[in-house]
Motif scaffolding. Structure first.
Motif, PDB file in Angstrom:
ATOM      1  N   LEU A  44       0.838  -1.194   0.000  1.00 23.98           N
ATOM      2  CA  LEU A  44       0.000   0.000   0.000  1.00 23.98           C
ATOM      3  C   LEU A  44       0.873   1.244   0.000  1.00 23.98           C
ATOM      4  O   LEU A  44       1.838   1.328   0.766  1.00 23.98           O
ATOM      5  N   LEU A  66       1.035   4.813   1.124  1.00 29.44           N
ATOM      6  CA  LEU A  66       0.372   5.643   2.135  1.00 29.44           C
ATOM      7  C   LEU A  66       0.747   7.120   2.052  1.00 29.44           C
ATOM      8  O   LEU A  66       0.307   7.909   2.886  1.00 29.44           O
ATOM      9  N   VAL A  70      -1.995   9.517   2.349  1.00 32.16           N
ATOM     10  CA  VAL A  70      -2.925   9.238   3.441  1.00 32.16           C
ATOM     11  C   VAL A  70      -2.364   9.674   4.796  1.00 32.16           C
ATOM     12  O   VAL A  70      -3.098  10.140   5.653  1.00 32.16           O
ATOM     13  N   THR A  71      -1.055   9.527   4.976  1.00 32.78           N
ATOM     14  CA  THR A  71      -0.420   9.854   6.251  1.00 32.78           C
ATOM     15  C   THR A  71       1.005  10.339   5.997  1.00 32.78           C
ATOM     16  O   THR A  71       1.611  10.013   4.976  1.00 32.78           O
ATOM     17  N   GLU A 108      -5.917  -3.862   5.404  1.00 28.15           N
ATOM     18  CA  GLU A 108      -6.144  -3.182   4.120  1.00 28.15           C
ATOM     19  C   GLU A 108      -7.428  -2.367   4.144  1.00 28.15           C
ATOM     20  O   GLU A 108      -7.492  -1.300   3.548  1.00 28.15           O
ATOM     21  N   ASN A 114      -8.741  -0.953   6.828  1.00 32.82           N
ATOM     22  CA  ASN A 114      -8.496   0.209   7.688  1.00 32.82           C
ATOM     23  C   ASN A 114      -7.737   1.306   6.954  1.00 32.82           C
ATOM     24  O   ASN A 114      -7.809   2.468   7.328  1.00 32.82           O
ATOM     25  N   TRP A 115      -6.977   0.934   5.935  1.00 34.90           N
ATOM     26  CA  TRP A 115      -6.214   1.882   5.134  1.00 34.90           C
ATOM     27  C   TRP A 115      -6.746   1.891   3.699  1.00 34.90           C
ATOM     28  O   TRP A 115      -5.989   1.983   2.737  1.00 34.90           O
ATOM     29  N   ASP A 164      -8.069   4.058   1.907  1.00 36.00           N
ATOM     30  CA  ASP A 164      -7.771   5.233   1.084  1.00 36.00           C
ATOM     31  C   ASP A 164      -6.401   5.151   0.417  1.00 36.00           C
ATOM     32  O   ASP A 164      -6.101   5.928  -0.490  1.00 36.00           O
ATOM     33  N   ALA A 165      -5.583   4.227   0.857  1.00 35.01           N
ATOM     34  CA  ALA A 165      -4.239   4.067   0.271  1.00 35.01           C
ATOM     35  C   ALA A 165      -4.336   3.337  -1.066  1.00 35.01           C
ATOM     36  O   ALA A 165      -5.177   2.453  -1.250  1.00 35.01           O
TER      37      ALA A 165
END
Length: 139
Positions: free
Chosen positions: A50, A52, A55-56, A126, A128-129, A131-132
């Motif tokens: 992923l 990220l 996202v972060t 996956e 939980n994340w 948006d990645a």
């Protein structure tokens, strides 16, 4: 299903190496793809990378893999660490190794998660994340 305690990586920033120590490393996506390949070479299943970065700000990539047994989870973890050492990257932290239900390896910009099947299904990292972006690590 029994619950498993979440591994707790060290707080980001507490372990971030000086920027000049990263100069010799391959870029993050190359190292993340290599981690995924090594996991598959060691019989990991359902390997996902992923991205990220949008996202972060804490991590750039997650590599997520599933091992079939405690021994296999350990083997995947150790082989990934050997691969990263070849990139002159040092594991900054590891959590969950003893229980081997969910092992997290912290390389600063990359977190490598190796689960057993039940724990991966329970935590659904996956999702939980979601948006990645998923990375095509096989190219």
């Amino acid at each position: 299903m029994s619950t498993v305690a979440l591994p707790t990586p060290m707080p980001y920033g507490a372990h971030t190496p000086p920027s000049n120590s990263r100069i010799s490393l391959a870029d993050g996506i190359t190292r993340a793809r290599d981690c995924a390949r090594v996991a598959v070479e060691n019989k990991a299943t359902d390997v996902v990378v992923l991205d990220l970065r949008e996202v972060t700000t804490e991590f750039d990539y997650f590599v997520i893999a599933t091992g079939a047994s405690r021994r296999q989870v350990h083997n995947i973890v150790e082989e990934v660490d050997a691969c990263m050492a070849k990139h002159s990257d040092k594991r900054l932290g590891v959590s969950g190794y003893e229980s081997s239900k969910w092992v997290v390896q912290d390389y600063g910009d990359i977190l490598v998660h190796v689960f057993d099947a039940d724990t991966r299904d329970y935590y659904r990292l996956e999702e939980n994340w979601a948006d990645a972006k998923k990375v095509d690590w096989q190219q």
